[in-house]
Design a protein around this motif. Structure first.
Motif, PDB file in Angstrom:
ATOM      1  N   LYS A 152       0.814  -1.208   0.000  1.00 14.79           N
ATOM      2  CA  LYS A 152       0.000   0.000   0.000  1.00 14.79           C
ATOM      3  C   LYS A 152       0.852   1.264   0.000  1.00 14.79           C
ATOM      4  O   LYS A 152       0.552   2.224  -0.662  1.00 14.79           O
ATOM      5  CB  LYS A 152      -0.938  -0.002   1.211  1.00 14.79           C
ATOM      6  N   GLN A 153       1.936   1.225   0.756  1.00 10.90           N
ATOM      7  CA  GLN A 153       2.760   2.428   0.847  1.00 10.90           C
ATOM      8  C   GLN A 153       3.362   2.829  -0.486  1.00 10.90           C
ATOM      9  O   GLN A 153       3.550   3.996  -0.755  1.00 10.90           O
ATOM     10  CB  GLN A 153       3.877   2.210   1.872  1.00 10.90           C
ATOM     11  N   LYS A 154       3.668   1.838  -1.306  1.00  9.21           N
ATOM     12  CA  LYS A 154       4.347   2.225  -2.540  1.00  9.21           C
ATOM     13  C   LYS A 154       3.374   2.690  -3.629  1.00  9.21           C
ATOM     14  O   LYS A 154       3.785   3.118  -4.694  1.00  9.21           O
ATOM     15  CB  LYS A 154       5.245   1.092  -3.047  1.00  9.21           C
ATOM     16  N   ASN A 155       2.081   2.589  -3.379  1.00 10.90           N
ATOM     17  CA  ASN A 155       1.128   3.012  -4.399  1.00 10.90           C
ATOM     18  C   ASN A 155       1.018   4.524  -4.503  1.00 10.90           C
ATOM     19  O   ASN A 155       0.543   5.167  -3.585  1.00 10.90           O
ATOM     20  CB  ASN A 155      -0.271   2.486  -4.057  1.00 10.90           C
ATOM     21  N   PRO A 156       1.414   5.083  -5.634  1.00 13.99           N
ATOM     22  CA  PRO A 156       1.118   6.507  -5.832  1.00 13.99           C
ATOM     23  C   PRO A 156      -0.370   6.638  -6.152  1.00 13.99           C
ATOM     24  O   PRO A 156      -1.010   5.659  -6.531  1.00 13.99           O
ATOM     25  CB  PRO A 156       1.959   6.865  -7.052  1.00 13.99           C
ATOM     26  N   LEU A 193     -16.554  -2.145  -3.412  1.00 12.62           N
ATOM     27  CA  LEU A 193     -15.274  -2.520  -4.012  1.00 12.62           C
ATOM     28  C   LEU A 193     -14.473  -1.278  -4.411  1.00 12.62           C
ATOM     29  O   LEU A 193     -13.287  -1.153  -4.117  1.00 12.62           O
ATOM     30  CB  LEU A 193     -15.520  -3.422  -5.233  1.00 12.62           C
ATOM     31  N   ARG A 194     -15.152  -0.319  -5.075  1.00 12.84           N
ATOM     32  CA  ARG A 194     -14.427   0.885  -5.508  1.00 12.84           C
ATOM     33  C   ARG A 194     -13.977   1.728  -4.307  1.00 12.84           C
ATOM     34  O   ARG A 194     -12.886   2.289  -4.305  1.00 12.84           O
ATOM     35  CB  ARG A 194     -15.225   1.710  -6.511  1.00 12.84           C
ATOM     36  N   ASP A 195     -14.819   1.778  -3.269  1.00 16.38           N
ATOM     37  CA  ASP A 195     -14.428   2.501  -2.053  1.00 16.38           C
ATOM     38  C   ASP A 195     -13.185   1.855  -1.429  1.00 16.38           C
ATOM     39  O   ASP A 195     -12.258   2.542  -1.005  1.00 16.38           O
ATOM     40  CB  ASP A 195     -15.570   2.492  -1.024  1.00 16.38           C
ATOM     41  N   HIS A 196     -13.207   0.519  -1.397  1.00 15.92           N
ATOM     42  CA  HIS A 196     -12.080  -0.236  -0.841  1.00 15.92           C
ATOM     43  C   HIS A 196     -10.806   0.015  -1.655  1.00 15.92           C
ATOM     44  O   HIS A 196      -9.725   0.246  -1.101  1.00 15.92           O
ATOM     45  CB  HIS A 196     -12.451  -1.727  -0.848  1.00 15.92           C
ATOM     46  N   ILE A 197     -10.947  -0.014  -2.968  1.00 15.10           N
ATOM     47  CA  ILE A 197      -9.793   0.211  -3.852  1.00 15.10           C
ATOM     48  C   ILE A 197      -9.221   1.611  -3.636  1.00 15.10           C
ATOM     49  O   ILE A 197      -8.012   1.811  -3.583  1.00 15.10           O
ATOM     50  CB  ILE A 197     -10.199  -0.006  -5.338  1.00 15.10           C
ATOM     51  N   LYS A 232      -9.555   3.525  -0.904  1.00 12.87           N
ATOM     52  CA  LYS A 232      -9.017   3.702   0.444  1.00 12.87           C
ATOM     53  C   LYS A 232      -7.726   2.902   0.645  1.00 12.87           C
ATOM     54  O   LYS A 232      -6.747   3.415   1.191  1.00 12.87           O
ATOM     55  CB  LYS A 232     -10.085   3.248   1.458  1.00 12.87           C
ATOM     56  N   GLU A 233      -7.729   1.669   0.187  1.00 12.73           N
ATOM     57  CA  GLU A 233      -6.602   0.787   0.490  1.00 12.73           C
ATOM     58  C   GLU A 233      -5.512   0.821  -0.572  1.00 12.73           C
ATOM     59  O   GLU A 233      -4.352   0.552  -0.277  1.00 12.73           O
ATOM     60  CB  GLU A 233      -7.097  -0.657   0.657  1.00 12.73           C
ATOM     61  N   TYR A 234      -5.887   1.109  -1.812  1.00  7.92           N
ATOM     62  CA  TYR A 234      -4.896   1.015  -2.885  1.00  7.92           C
ATOM     63  C   TYR A 234      -4.656   2.336  -3.614  1.00  7.92           C
ATOM     64  O   TYR A 234      -3.924   2.386  -4.598  1.00  7.92           O
ATOM     65  CB  TYR A 234      -5.305  -0.079  -3.878  1.00  7.92           C
ATOM     66  N   ASN A 235      -5.332   3.390  -3.136  1.00 11.04           N
ATOM     67  CA  ASN A 235      -5.032   4.728  -3.656  1.00 11.04           C
ATOM     68  C   ASN A 235      -5.327   4.879  -5.149  1.00 11.04           C
ATOM     69  O   ASN A 235      -4.658   5.630  -5.855  1.00 11.04           O
ATOM     70  CB  ASN A 235      -3.560   5.061  -3.364  1.00 11.04           C
ATOM     71  N   LEU A 236      -6.319   4.147  -5.607  1.00 15.51           N
ATOM     72  CA  LEU A 236      -6.720   4.214  -7.021  1.00 15.51           C
ATOM     73  C   LEU A 236      -8.199   4.571  -7.072  1.00 15.51           C
ATOM     74  O   LEU A 236      -9.017   3.914  -6.430  1.00 15.51           O
ATOM     75  CB  LEU A 236      -6.489   2.853  -7.697  1.00 15.51           C
ATOM     76  N   THR A 237      -8.541   5.623  -7.824  1.00 16.74           N
ATOM     77  CA  THR A 237      -9.951   5.977  -7.956  1.00 16.74           C
ATOM     78  C   THR A 237     -10.522   5.403  -9.246  1.00 16.74           C
ATOM     79  O   THR A 237     -10.097   5.757 -10.346  1.00 16.74           O
ATOM     80  CB  THR A 237     -10.152   7.508  -7.927  1.00 16.74           C
TER      81      THR A 237
END
Lengths: 390, 390
Positions: B4-8, B313-317, B319-324
């Motif tokens: 997660k940390q490395k996700n821009p 699923l999109r909310d999770h993505i 919040k957790e993976y920094n992708l909208t």
């Protein structure tokens, strides 16, 4: 040539205005979506601070549009075809109220005031008595084309007694730039634009309605969709804009509103006032006379010496000195030079402004006998005035 | 946590879209005035290139507004109260045509199409024969809410024979993203929006009228001021916008249009097409089915496995993976996940997209029996598909 090379580009017009470096930075940041928790929080902060800037308990809505869009919005959200309106016309933007009103089939009564003068509350009262069915009185708080302010507070107190009439104030070059107390003064519709005191590029316009104006909304029959404020109100409660948001502008607004809310607000208004007073006091030393009889803090219009064409002067200043000022419009074309006092203007900018105007007028000294004897002492005197206020 | 940390932050929605670094840079540049030679030159370049993007000889006008503003503009510039219109409704934006038409007192005939399907030219022809007085047919080239394209060219050839009917195409998620030849195909009004293929923030909308549509303008009686295209046309000839311009967006448009005009245009369309095909082909390996029966190159809608709520699923993505990404709207809420293919999307972004979706679906594997056996091999298969197209 050396002088010209060292001039960085300067913008001192009454909108667009120079941007604060923090605002430039945020405008260039990577895009985020407008339906994200981050943007929602930003929007909620902006919404709260806008109320402070407008001095109202009412919601202040944003349209993605220039200020003219909010003018149209003000009419379609409150009026119906064939409604009578009084337009105060003392310049180009008063004229615009007439044009929009005509386009929407309103019945227009024009109250004409000589350009450069303010309307009096008595004139408004008389006009309203002549046309007692008037639904709305349309005015500019600051008529940008003549750099003149109207006595909004006093006019509002005349209109307040009329239950069937609302007061619609185009405050595009006023809100955030001078005292304007929407609730206290009893203004019914107040409009703002992002490229003025909000220190942003154009693109956002603002509009707030009093409870009285919301009553008009319910009865209003002019067609509306993009400007319709009811769905905007619903969305705002959810922390959303009804349509897509101009994300970078709203995020930048979050920054610029810090200067226009809380304890900073008075300081900002006072700074703008100082820039205006400094400009007026310094200008006379360069043979430039204040044009308006009720000069605005947000913009100053200066009459250029006889024989000088202000349009040519501003073109020359832009081309040779890398400074954008603005001339006069319509009947004032060629006659006045307008200088904006909004946005990120430093003391250095003010000294540079007069240095440039001095040199530019010297370049035009062949055109006007007034200018032939102007010399360094004039500039020194102007600078002394600047120092008093800055 | 390390992952997660490395996700821009990544944005892959069908507008707003990720910005090219050159565009971010220009958005953050110091303000210039919109009445300067520099801006005039910029505007003239933009005006010429927009014609190439729209594939038209007609002028393409800019409004300072979101796309919905241009939809309203299309109607008020061509129609009169009580005019009959046919609205093709196959999703949320078709619905919006109905809402705007109702707001402006047009007489609406709705041609409903199941969400996710394209209308056929035969259906349009039949509807037009049923309502021969129809003044305009309103459609989306791409219905963004279902990621579906309608057969615009074929429908245009049906309408062309009807002198008293114009074809108004909301191409907001289409122009610059797929083949759309305004003049060749005989489209009468074409609309675009800056936050789509133009790779900018929202804030500018675009509109072009055919000669036939200009004929309608002359007879149109709907009230208009902000959207009125005649004064815009006059200003454009002088190298000006009629109202204030959103300077940073227009300057950025000057950059982004390089990708959408000249010889780059086909390359850009082909890149977008590849991203869409890659997405569709890879998705099935992660148990995501293509929702639309006529999928768009600009956006892909994917049906999520039974038991999974696409909104969660999109909310999770996010919040957790920094992708909208974006979910479904209205009747599709919770059912689909939508992925945009416009803007500055790199190959790396595409691999990251599927990596993230894979991990996020694993996080939801308790919710759906389909997902319990999903493993690394599924992701490998998805990646193999991506490699075929990227």
């Amino acid at each position: 040539m050396f002088f010209k090379q060292k001039n960085p580009y300067r913008l001192m017009t009454p909108g667009p205005v120079p941007l604060h470096p923090d605002i430039e930075k945020i405008l260039g940041e990577p895009m985020i979506h407008h339906r994200t928790p981050e943007f929602e929080q930003c929007l909620r902060r902006v919404t709260e601070k806008l109320k402070e800037t407008f001095a109202t308990e009412q919601s202040v809505f944003m349209h993605s549009s220039t200020g003219t869009g909010a003018m149209e919005s003000a009419l379609v959200n409150t009026l119906s075809p064939q409604d009578e309106v009084i337009c105060i016309v003392s310049g180009k933007f008063g004229q615009r109220w007439v044009e929009i009103s005509n386009a929407f089939n309103l019945k227009v009564h024009t109250l004409s005031v000589p350009w450069g003068e303010a309307v009096t509350p008595q004139e408004v009262e008389k006009k309203l008595n002549d046309h007692p069915k008037t639904k709305a009185i349309l005015i500019q708080a600051c008529e940008t084309s003549t750099a003149t302010v109207h006595p909004i507070r006093e006019i509002a107190s005349v209109i307040k007694a009329h239950d069937e009439t609302i007061f619609i104030v185009d405050a595009i070059t006023a809100v955030g730039a001078m005292m304007l107390e929407m609730d206290d003064w009893g203004l019914d519709v107040v409009i703002g634009g992002s490229q003025k005191a909000f220190m942003l590029p154009a693109g956002l316009s603002f509009i707030a309605l009093s409870q009285k104006a919301w009553g008009f909304y319910e009865k209003s029959k002019l067609p509306k969709y993009y400007w319709d404020l009811k769905p905007e109100e619903k969305s705002l409660l959810k922390g959303e804009t009804h349509f897509s948001a101009i994300v970078p502008l709203v995020r930048a607004l979050d920054v610029s509103l810090k200067f226009l809310s809380g304890k900073n607000k008075m300081e900002t208004l006072s700074r703008i006032q100082s820039l205006a007073q400094a400009t007026r006091s310094a200008a006379v030393h360069l043979h430039l006379q204040v044009f308006s009889k009720a000069p605005s803090p947000s913009v100053t219009a200066l009459t250029v010496p006889d024989g000088v064409d202000s349009q040519k002067l501003r073109d020359h200043i832009e081309k040779e000195y890398n400074l954008t000022l603005i001339g006069g419009q319509d009947q004032l074309k060629g006659k006045i030079l307008r200088i904006g006092h909004l946005g990120y203007i430093t003391d250095d900018d003010m000294f540079a402004l007069f240095d440039i105007i001095y040199h530019a007028l010297k370049d035009f000294s062949h055109a006007s006998p007034q200018l032939t004897n102007m010399n360094r002492e004039n500039l020194d005197a102007a600078n002394e005035e600047l120092k008093k206020y800055l």
